[in-house]
Design a protein around this motif. Structure first.
Motif, PDB file in Angstrom:
ATOM      1  N   GLU A   1       0.848  -1.244   0.070  1.00  0.00           N
ATOM      2  CA  GLU A   1      -0.137  -0.104   0.008  1.00  0.00           C
ATOM      3  C   GLU A   1       0.747   1.258   0.093  1.00  0.00           C
ATOM      4  O   GLU A   1       0.489   2.185  -0.766  1.00  0.00           O
ATOM      5  CB  GLU A   1      -1.166  -0.138   1.223  1.00  0.00           C
ATOM      6  CG  GLU A   1      -2.012  -1.326   1.015  1.00  0.00           C
ATOM      7  CD  GLU A   1      -3.154  -1.102   2.084  1.00  0.00           C
ATOM      8  OE1 GLU A   1      -2.917  -0.551   3.144  1.00  0.00           O
ATOM      9  OE2 GLU A   1      -4.331  -1.914   1.854  1.00  0.00           O
TER      10      GLU A   1
ATOM     11  N   VAL B   1      -1.169  -1.151  -4.706  1.00  0.00           N
ATOM     12  CA  VAL B   1      -2.487  -0.346  -4.256  1.00  0.00           C
ATOM     13  C   VAL B   1      -2.442   1.054  -3.639  1.00  0.00           C
ATOM     14  O   VAL B   1      -1.501   1.361  -3.063  1.00  0.00           O
ATOM     15  CB  VAL B   1      -3.465  -1.245  -3.634  1.00  0.00           C
ATOM     16  CG1 VAL B   1      -4.817  -0.607  -3.072  1.00  0.00           C
ATOM     17  CG2 VAL B   1      -3.742  -2.589  -4.133  1.00  0.00           C
ATOM     18  N   GLY B   2      -3.451   1.711  -4.097  1.00  0.00           N
ATOM     19  CA  GLY B   2      -3.233   3.296  -3.656  1.00  0.00           C
ATOM     20  C   GLY B   2      -2.804   4.118  -4.842  1.00  0.00           C
ATOM     21  O   GLY B   2      -1.781   4.871  -4.686  1.00  0.00           O
ATOM     22  N   LYS B   3      -3.310   3.908  -6.043  1.00  0.00           N
ATOM     23  CA  LYS B   3      -2.666   4.102  -7.211  1.00  0.00           C
ATOM     24  C   LYS B   3      -2.994   5.636  -7.576  1.00  0.00           C
ATOM     25  O   LYS B   3      -2.442   6.400  -8.030  1.00  0.00           O
ATOM     26  CB  LYS B   3      -2.895   3.428  -8.783  1.00  0.00           C
ATOM     27  CG  LYS B   3      -2.653   2.071  -8.649  1.00  0.00           C
ATOM     28  CD  LYS B   3      -2.750   1.265  -9.845  1.00  0.00           C
ATOM     29  CE  LYS B   3      -2.180   0.116 -10.190  1.00  0.00           C
ATOM     30  NZ  LYS B   3      -2.741  -0.989  -9.149  1.00  0.00           N
ATOM     31  N   THR B   4      -4.156   6.229  -6.791  1.00  0.00           N
ATOM     32  CA  THR B   4      -4.740   7.596  -7.422  1.00  0.00           C
ATOM     33  C   THR B   4      -4.378   8.561  -6.368  1.00  0.00           C
ATOM     34  O   THR B   4      -4.484   9.623  -6.929  1.00  0.00           O
ATOM     35  CB  THR B   4      -6.293   7.080  -7.347  1.00  0.00           C
ATOM     36  OG1 THR B   4      -6.683   6.499  -6.258  1.00  0.00           O
ATOM     37  CG2 THR B   4      -6.810   6.575  -8.713  1.00  0.00           C
TER      38      THR B   4
END
Lengths: 694, 694
Positions: free
Chosen positions: A217, A243-246
């Protein structure tokens, strides 16, 4: 084990029961003690009031008590010489209670005790039998029947490292459902002490681990992570699902570079540089782990597809093109061999011996297996995908066993796809998996998983090492904000980066200096407070004579006054033939530190977003490796009448540039835009260096 | 039924048995007759020697006899008045025997008999009981036990149309495994007569069909397909998975346009224009069919995510951003409502009431359901994804039933994702599906499937209609090859497309004509045989006086001579302020006919490939709709100091341009490059029109 209570549904009790069971089964060698000052016994097991009351000093303390009781427990354990603790319970930094967490960290560090967690599932180690997983393996349905709600992990060689405990267990469950085991699952939780980097380092050196699978993350120290990954990858493959691409890191966009780059893009660049394989989704993390575990190492990307069903073959061929694999036609030699082998057989006349090799639905298991044997032996293919559709009448269950033998003997990287959702489909799939042949339920997933073999072969060569390049650091006399043109020129010169011939005219009376360059010249306003000179009229090109130069000078003075900015004079540069305009930018990422960006320059920079990104420093060789196949590289290759750029020289410039911010911690952002590439020179035509505030 | 034999494993026998069983069950109302001149009986059923010997004229003839016997059978059936035939057997055009197929087609057409196939699985109609599927539903394992090898399709409302029979059945099997039924499966095989377009038209008007799901390999008449799709989409959603993406149609690349565009890209444009939803993979074809069947129509793209596990929520949020959905934070009103509802509950203090709404693993089924009820009622969200991870201790099997009730009552487009591979996960998933709530095993697939609801709402508005615009056709006097500049100008003028002021100078003595434009001018070589003028020096800009113009003229004469090309003179144009340079191109696609391309012009056209593609003609409104959100549109929007282009006017030019090739069948390719957009004019600065050969 602290936190064992009479309630069997409490976390502590579930974990204690699991550990006791592992002990009984002989998986766990070490004794297990229950800690609880309120009770004498838990079932048949004695219960101890404190660490000091235990018959021996335990190696590991698992803590599932509320946050309020944890600090004193850690203190006692650390003093007693306990080496490690797993803090399962949450309620710390993740809800804003970072101070308690830090205090615990200090105590542990003082005594050299390592801590995993808090706020984690902890770990399961399939070799030692240590198991702090607490999700219930079964649940009760309304009719009273009991069903499996979480499959137990199988013992195997994939180390699962996760920043979400739940997802780590689901990865292991999905692997188990495919007959694949794990070395361990480790949830790092809040990472009070032990971090993802630490765990990667551990499994890199662990002989029971063959693949490392990471659900990520976020990171605190991106560069340490890269070093850990790079070291691991030299020994075994490592696949990461980020995850936490944005989320875009908060950052002042003083340059185009800073406004171009999102936090996830830096993660991607860092993963690539360190040699990690990136999984683009949850399912892909599982698929690629399986594939990296089972496939032999392969450098080439030439794929053959053998099937008995045209549709799935076509899907596979499309996906191969998407994935950058080469699907070249079967050579005449192979075709002749197959035709000779099956002379007189009906299926051959309808078969399509191209690539895909489609043997049609009339082929039998044995004929398919023999064909695969021929194709697998061809040196012109590196990878092979077999799609033995079991729906066809001639295809039987035993095709899996027969194919597995041929595949194993070939030594090639070969995957299978059994499409369909039936008992037979699942049986054949599991037969492949049990024989160590990676199987996938759709052609698309199978192709992507095959492509990872050459990807890992290339990743092994990645050579991230932040320590190699270090020059002297400049102080810039404690200044902040934009660096003056003179100092920028001096800085660039010391790294071997050239600028066009130029003079700085501070006063109108000095305009005759321009003769040293020769007309025509390009004139630019020098005013650190005016960021986008072009839009405001602060750039005049093709200035042909002294009178025009004077007009430009006067105009610049007016612009600076209008913008309430300091006027540092006018920069007059030789006119440079504009062929390929690039941008070379540097900035500091909060996670990975200095990064470098090489992109298309000019007005479309931010619009088209054609650029390469790397964590600094990069070597020229690495820059070159990254350029291969990129649109940007095509622009450099003498595209449509433009000059063919010396890519080698450009990569040297990019490498030198990347060192500047590593060497000079006081630079916050910098940009050469445009960096003009002519037939024989690479020139930083416009430059901008911002020093850190404060 | 022709082709029934004593061997129960023969296709004909399998189909006959299935039909007889359907008849016994009462699913099939019509009687079934076996045809075989070699036998009197098949089991208990009488066998007839010919069509004429049957007790009545059948409505449908299913043929599973070898190719050699088929023609006479078709002749007899057509004469007898049989209305339709399904030709199962292969061995025709697909292996080069197109002549036999054509002969059969002629006979059938003469008598008005329709034919499905040959080389197909035929069809299963879940309503009438007609079933020609012949893949075996079970197979025998080596230990003698029998396992399901192909699930029977369930009765439902998804019409599956397929160009690969096998994949059509696998789609239906995957749907059945999820409890979803099909209206019918139709495999079109070689499409001797009945084509995918025909079948789409049929199901568009069929009241038992709610979703049309198409597996597509190729088309003969792209424009008829588009019309069929557009008509269907106004009534019900249609999803297409197109395979064969990598084949590039053979085509002479006379313009940039032709070298830019691949066959698959034209398919994509055509699908979008006609309003079809494109599935990007096999699994997605199934997922989107489920989602389109179950979700209510929704225009908006604002997504709320509710979960009890942070990791899956984060994955969903990432994928939502990828998919173009908006994930805006929960508003204060909703947050207060949830906090008030659970005042005093422990889980709330750790919950994250943003978006995702993460209720943590401590939440119970009932609490999650109540939260979903609050969020689903918020008008600021159009879509909702619920991820009720069953691994958490408080989450029980009944969460599915409770959630389903709340979801149904809300009337919103809501999907669920149950991650995990266990019996409980599957039970909960199936409970959702049985209640009509679309469920998916990964957050990524769930998000993509949700996004299809607003996609279909937009697709319904697509207004493909090739018949609306038609102007007079020009003959160009039967010429071939490049059209002369004068005629190009006349053609463009008649469609309202402007060029810069210009004169053509054919002889040096006419150079004084240039005075009518006024210096400076741009001079261009006119020589139809020289394709890339710029690279060869055939363009001189900023020509400031008559002497310079004369030099250019002489130079052009020399270039034409050197290239052995005809010299048509020199084109002198007013110098146009170059702000935004676009390309407007037209070509003929072998499948879809005239297409139009609007892209970035200049030297980077082919490198950056930023363009929009459409089947011609397009209306200005359609062009505008396509531009929304594209990089190209940003370039038009006054990017970095350039002029803000009148997008409305540009779309009118593109629409007029798109009509030219529809109106003029003798034009093969044409291109305006650059099409220069200035502050108040849109000018075709360089033009090229190629007439068809022969």
């Amino acid at each position: 084990m602290a936190g064992v209570s009479a309630d069997p549904n409490k976390l502590g009790s579930i974990i204690f029961t699991n550990m006791i069971e592992n002990r009984k089964k002989g998986i766990l060698k070490a004794p297990v003690y229950a800690l609880n000052p309120a009770r004498n016994r838990i079932g048949e097991h004695p219960c101890y009031p404190s660490i000091d009351a235990l018959p021996e000093v335990p190696e590991l303390l698992i803590i599932a008590v509320p946050e309020a009781q944890t600090l004193s427990l850690i203190k006692a354990a650390a003093k007693a010489g306990v080496e490690a603790a797993v803090m399962i319970t949450g309620g710390y930094a993740e809800i804003g209670k970072g101070d308690v967490e830090r205090e615990i960290g200090k105590v542990a560090a003082k005594h050299g005790m390592r801590i995993l967690g808090p706020n984690t599932i902890g770990l399961v180690d399939m070799w030692s039998g240590v198991d702090s997983l607490f999700l219930r393996p079964t649940k009760i349905l309304p009719d009273g029947s009991q069903v499996v709600s979480m499959r137990k992990p199988l013992k195997g060689e994939v180390a699962v490292i996760t920043q979400s405990g739940h997802l780590g267990e689901v990865v292991a469950e999905e692997l188990a459902a495919n007959g694949v085991g794990v070395r361990a699952i480790v949830g790092t939780g809040n990472q009070l002490d032990v971090s993802v980097e630490d765990v990667i380092e551990h499994f890199a050196g662990d002989r029971h681990t063959r693949v490392i699978s990471v659900y990520l993350e976020g990171l605190r120290d991106g560069r340490r992570f890269m070093e850990a990954v790079a070291r691991a990858v030299r020994r075994k493959p490592l696949v990461v699902f980020k995850v936490g691409k944005t989320g875009v890191g908060a950052r002042a966009a003083l340059t185009h570079t800073a406004s171009l780059v999102g936090n996830y893009e830096v993660y991607q660049a860092a993963l690539r540089q360190a040699g990690a394989i990136e999984a683009r989704g949850f399912q892909e993390l599982v698929d690629l782990s399986v594939s990296l575990l089972m496939l032999p190492l392969t450098k080439g990307r030439r794929l053959a597809i053998v099937t008995n069903a045209g549709g799935v073959g076509a899907i596979a061929a499309d996906e191969a093109a998407n994935t950058g694999l080469k699907v070249e036609p079967l050579q005449d030699g192979a075709r002749r061999k197959i035709l000779a082998m099956f002379a007189g057989e009906a299926f051959v006349s309808n078969a399509s011996l191209g690539n895909p090799v489609d043997l049609t639905a009339s082929v039998t298991s044995d004929q398919l297996v023999k064909t695969v044997e021929v194709v697998a032996a061809r040196p012109e293919y590196d990878l092979l995908l077999v799609l033995p559709t079991h729906h066809a009448p001639g295809m039987e269950y035993d095709v899996a066993e027969k194919l597995s033998g041929v595949i194993k003997r070939s030594g090639k990287a070969i995957a299978c796809c059994v499409i369909g959702n039936s008992e037979l489909a699942n049986r054949i799939h599991m037969e492949f998996m049990s024989k160590g042949i990676p199987g996938f339920p759709t052609p698309e997933r199978a192709v992507r998983a095959l492509a990872v073999a050459p990807e890992y072969a290339a990743a092994k060569k990645a050579s991230w090492d932040s320590s190699v390049l270090h020059g002297p650091s400049r102080r810039f006399d404690g200044k902040t904000g934009p660096l003056r043109q003179k100092e920028v020129s001096r800085l660039l010169r010391s790294y071997g980066i050239a600028e066009p011939r130029s003079v700085i005219v501070e006063h109108a009376k000095d305009l005759r200096k321009l003769e040293s360059i020769g007309f025509p010249v390009a004139c630019k306003l020098l005013s650190p407070g005016v960021p986008h000179k072009t839009e405001l009229g602060g750039v005049v090109l093709d200035v042909g004579n002294p009178a025009e130069a004077e007009r430009a000078f006067v105009r610049f003075q007016r612009i600076a006054a209008r913008e309430h900015a300091r006027f540092d004079g006018m920069l007059a540069q030789e006119m440079v033939e504009r062929s390929v305009e690039l941008l070379l930018g540097g900035m500091r990422d909060p996670t990975f530190g200095p990064i470098v960006l090489l992109g298309l320059g000019g007005v479309y920079t931010e619009l088209l977003r054609e650029y390469l990104l790397a964590v600094s420093p990069i070597t020229a060789k690495e820059a070159r490796r990254m350029l291969i196949g990129e649109t940007l590289a095509k622009a450099l290759g003498g595209y449509r009448g433009g000059p063919r750029v010396s890519v080698g020289r450009l990569c040297e410039v990019a490498s030198a540039f990347s060192r500047i911010m590593v060497d000079n911690p006081s630079i916050e952002q910098m940009e050469l835009n445009p960096l003009v590439v002519t037939r024989n020179r690479i020139l930083a035509v416009d430059t901008r260096v911002m020093l850190r505030r404060g």
